[in-house]
Design a protein around this motif. Structure first.
Motif, PDB file in Angstrom:
ATOM      1  N   CYS A  52       0.639  -0.981  -0.401  1.00 47.58           N
ATOM      2  CA  CYS A  52       0.047   0.086  -0.497  1.00 47.58           C
ATOM      3  C   CYS A  52       0.656   0.995  -0.130  1.00 47.58           C
ATOM      4  CB  CYS A  52      -1.116   0.184   1.298  1.00 47.58           C
ATOM      5  SG  CYS A  52      -0.383  -0.408   3.053  1.00 47.58           S
ATOM      6  N   VAL A  53       0.807   2.128  -0.222  1.00 42.20           N
ATOM      7  CA  VAL A  53       1.204   3.686  -0.504  1.00 42.20           C
ATOM      8  C   VAL A  53       1.209   3.818   1.087  1.00 42.20           C
ATOM      9  CG1 VAL A  53       0.314   6.921  -0.749  1.00 42.20           C
ATOM     10  CG2 VAL A  53      -0.577   4.061  -2.164  1.00 42.20           C
ATOM     11  N   ASP A  54       0.867   3.904   1.774  1.00 42.84           N
ATOM     12  CA  ASP A  54       1.377   4.506   3.266  1.00 42.84           C
ATOM     13  C   ASP A  54       2.837   2.588   3.786  1.00 42.84           C
ATOM     14  OD1 ASP A  54      -0.356   5.638   4.136  1.00 42.84           O
ATOM     15  OD2 ASP A  54      -1.862   4.650   4.736  1.00 42.84           O
ATOM     16  N   CYS A  55       2.478   1.539   3.191  1.00 47.00           N
ATOM     17  CA  CYS A  55       3.640   1.043   3.633  1.00 47.00           C
ATOM     18  C   CYS A  55       5.100   1.784   2.628  1.00 47.00           C
ATOM     19  CB  CYS A  55       3.849  -0.290   2.953  1.00 47.00           C
ATOM     20  SG  CYS A  55       2.493  -1.065   3.663  1.00 47.00           S
ATOM     21  N   HIS A  56       5.130   2.049   1.204  1.00 47.07           N
ATOM     22  CA  HIS A  56       6.058   2.479   0.811  1.00 47.07           C
ATOM     23  C   HIS A  56       6.785   3.887   1.321  1.00 47.07           C
ATOM     24  CE1 HIS A  56       6.373   0.381  -2.850  1.00 47.07           C
ATOM     25  NE2 HIS A  56       4.935   0.582  -3.016  1.00 47.07           N
ATOM     26  N   ALA A  57       5.082   4.572   1.599  1.00 44.94           N
ATOM     27  CA  ALA A  57       6.100   6.320   2.865  1.00 44.94           C
ATOM     28  C   ALA A  57       7.007   5.475   4.379  1.00 44.94           C
ATOM     29  CB  ALA A  57       4.693   7.176   2.986  1.00 44.94           C
ATOM     30  N   PHE A  58       5.979   4.618   4.362  1.00 49.29           N
ATOM     31  CA  PHE A  58       7.103   3.772   5.789  1.00 49.29           C
ATOM     32  C   PHE A  58       8.783   3.662   5.733  1.00 49.29           C
ATOM     33  CE2 PHE A  58       8.181   1.059   8.735  1.00 49.29           C
ATOM     34  CZ  PHE A  58       8.164   1.598  10.603  1.00 49.29           C
ATOM     35  N   GLU A  59       8.486   2.733   4.398  1.00 48.16           N
ATOM     36  CA  GLU A  59       9.891   2.254   4.305  1.00 48.16           C
ATOM     37  C   GLU A  59      10.967   3.514   3.652  1.00 48.16           C
ATOM     38  OE1 GLU A  59       8.965  -0.768   1.053  1.00 48.16           O
ATOM     39  OE2 GLU A  59       7.492  -2.573   2.362  1.00 48.16           O
TER      40      GLU A  59
END
Length: 78
Positions: A52-59
């Motif tokens: 998800c987009v949040d996972c990309h942002a977190f990484e």
């Protein structure tokens, strides 16, 4: 007296040709279907396997924080 008529007729015809070509171009653009990126064969990734987009942002933020820590450590050791 007959000479001025063709001289004045040429710009008028040129203007009509330019307007006609422009109009045909605009109509052609409106009639052509836009190519969508999801129509390309073989490039679709199923939603289940995409993070998800949040996972990309977190990484991304984790990597940025690690880079900042390395930079701070390198500055401290100098």
């Amino acid at each position: 007296r007959e000479a001025p008529v063709p001289k004045m007729l040429a710009p008028c015809l040129l203007r009509r040709v330019v307007l006609t070509v422009s109009l045909v171009f605009v109509v052609a653009l409106l009639l052509v279907e836009p190519v969508r990126s999801d129509q390309e064969a073989g490039t679709a990734i199923p939603a289940e396997s995409r993070p998800c987009v949040d996972c990309h942002a977190f990484e991304f933020m984790q990597r940025a924080l690690q880079d900042l820590k390395k930079t701070a450590y390198n500055l401290d050791t100098r």
